[in-house]
Design a protein around this motif. Structure first.
Motif, PDB file in Angstrom:
ATOM      1  N   UNK A 139      95.676 -24.736 -76.377  1.00 51.89           N
ATOM      2  CA  UNK A 139      97.117 -24.665 -76.618  1.00 51.89           C
ATOM      3  C   UNK A 139      97.506 -25.568 -77.779  1.00 51.89           C
ATOM      4  N   UNK A 140      96.963 -26.771 -77.793  1.00 47.47           N
ATOM      5  CA  UNK A 140      97.267 -27.689 -78.890  1.00 47.47           C
ATOM      6  C   UNK A 140      96.813 -27.112 -80.230  1.00 47.47           C
ATOM      7  N   UNK A 141      95.634 -26.517 -80.238  1.00 44.44           N
ATOM      8  CA  UNK A 141      95.125 -25.933 -81.468  1.00 44.44           C
ATOM      9  C   UNK A 141      96.005 -24.789 -81.949  1.00 44.44           C
ATOM     10  N   UNK A 142      96.393 -23.924 -81.027  1.00 39.83           N
ATOM     11  CA  UNK A 142      97.191 -22.752 -81.394  1.00 39.83           C
ATOM     12  C   UNK A 142      98.595 -23.148 -81.838  1.00 39.83           C
TER      13      UNK A 142
ATOM     14  N   UNK B 270     112.259 -14.595 -85.988  1.00 41.85           N
ATOM     15  CA  UNK B 270     110.926 -14.035 -86.179  1.00 41.85           C
ATOM     16  C   UNK B 270     110.091 -14.505 -84.990  1.00 41.85           C
ATOM     17  N   UNK B 271     109.599 -13.586 -84.195  1.00 41.91           N
ATOM     18  CA  UNK B 271     108.888 -13.945 -82.969  1.00 41.91           C
ATOM     19  C   UNK B 271     107.386 -13.910 -83.225  1.00 41.91           C
ATOM     20  N   UNK B 272     106.735 -15.028 -82.991  1.00 36.00           N
ATOM     21  CA  UNK B 272     105.308 -15.166 -83.222  1.00 36.00           C
ATOM     22  C   UNK B 272     104.515 -14.717 -81.993  1.00 36.00           C
ATOM     23  N   UNK B 273     103.218 -14.574 -82.174  1.00 36.15           N
ATOM     24  CA  UNK B 273     102.357 -14.185 -81.061  1.00 36.15           C
ATOM     25  C   UNK B 273     102.489 -15.186 -79.923  1.00 36.15           C
ATOM     26  N   UNK B 274     102.621 -14.726 -78.686  1.00 30.71           N
ATOM     27  CA  UNK B 274     102.754 -15.667 -77.570  1.00 30.71           C
ATOM     28  C   UNK B 274     101.483 -16.479 -77.373  1.00 30.71           C
ATOM     29  N   UNK B 275     101.660 -17.677 -76.857  1.00 33.51           N
ATOM     30  CA  UNK B 275     100.540 -18.544 -76.489  1.00 33.51           C
ATOM     31  C   UNK B 275     100.442 -18.478 -74.968  1.00 33.51           C
ATOM     32  N   UNK B 276      99.355 -17.910 -74.474  1.00 33.23           N
ATOM     33  CA  UNK B 276      99.239 -17.576 -73.050  1.00 33.23           C
ATOM     34  C   UNK B 276      97.991 -18.223 -72.455  1.00 33.23           C
ATOM     35  N   UNK B 277      98.145 -18.833 -71.310  1.00 33.02           N
ATOM     36  CA  UNK B 277      96.996 -19.246 -70.508  1.00 33.02           C
ATOM     37  C   UNK B 277      96.991 -18.379 -69.251  1.00 33.02           C
TER      38      UNK B 277
END
Length: 224
Positions: free
Chosen positions: A214-217, A189-196
């Motif tokens: 990033x830590x929060x997400x 199951x692929x979750x929403x990417x975390x992108x900077x």
């Protein structure tokens, strides 16, 4: 991409690919590890560049191979016989133990660095993550597990939007082959990417804020 389901993440594997340990991408990987551990997740980390990972899948890695070399068939045979390359087997065991896979990388040429693609080539072995006793997609061996992409870009967020006539295109379109062709293919199951976006263009205070985000997400993904 789906939102996270009720998380049962106890173990995570973060695989990182950036050649510079002082890069923002590497700092972002550190922030992700901190967030996961704060949420009581046991985190295993593989740093492909630091470890000198060999990304090339070749015949010599299968000493029992004879005749025409078909890599996936050799993976299937070697996995069943317990003769996979020792390092590949170690990484595969770490992958199979994890409830969550985090792939951490800079977006290069609208994809992952070659060393990470080579890690997938060698470690997502046929017979272990798909094929053999397993199917693909919903029947893949990684069903019931989650995966997330943790990445940085060179271009700013507007460059991936529809309004700029010189925009690159939608980020999801560039990530599709990773999400669908690698991760969902083996059952994740692929979750929403975390992108900077464009951290190299940020002043230091904004980079610090981005790392906190990033830590929060990442914490939110595992219910932290």
């Amino acid at each position: 991409m789906p939102s996270p389901t009720t998380s049962l993440v106890r173990r995570a594997l973060l695989v990182h690919a950036h050649p510079e340990q002082a890069s923002f991408s590497s700092a972002q990987a550190d922030a992700a590890v901190t967030a996961l551990r704060t949420a009581d997740v046991r985190v295993d980390r593989i740093d492909l560049y630091a470890d000198g990972w060999d990304p090339v899948l070749r015949r010599e890695q299968f000493p029992d191979a004879t005749g025409y070399f078909k890599p996936q068939a050799e993976q299937l045979r070697a996995y069943g016989a317990g003769t996979l390359d020792e390092t590949v087997r170690e990484h595969l065991d770490r992958l199979l133990e994890a409830d969550l896979l985090v792939l951490s990388f800079p977006l290069w040429w609208f994809s992952m660095p070659a060393v990470m693609k080579g890690w997938v080539d060698r470690v997502f072995a046929m017979g272990a993550t798909f094929g053999g006793e397993h199917g693909i997609f919903a029947e893949g061996a990684m069903r019931g597990k989650q995966a997330v992409l943790l990445l940085t870009t060179g271009g700013g967020e507007p460059a991936f939007g529809p309004s700029d006539p010189e925009a690159y295109g939608a980020l999801d379109a560039f990530l599709f082959h990773i999400r669908r062709g690698m991760l969902e293919f083996v059952g994740y199951e692929v979750l929403e990417p975390v992108v900077t976006y464009a951290p190299a263009r940020m002043p230091s205070d904004q980079r610090d804020a981005a790392l906190r985000d990033v830590q929060t997400r990442l914490g939110a993904l595992v219910g932290g």
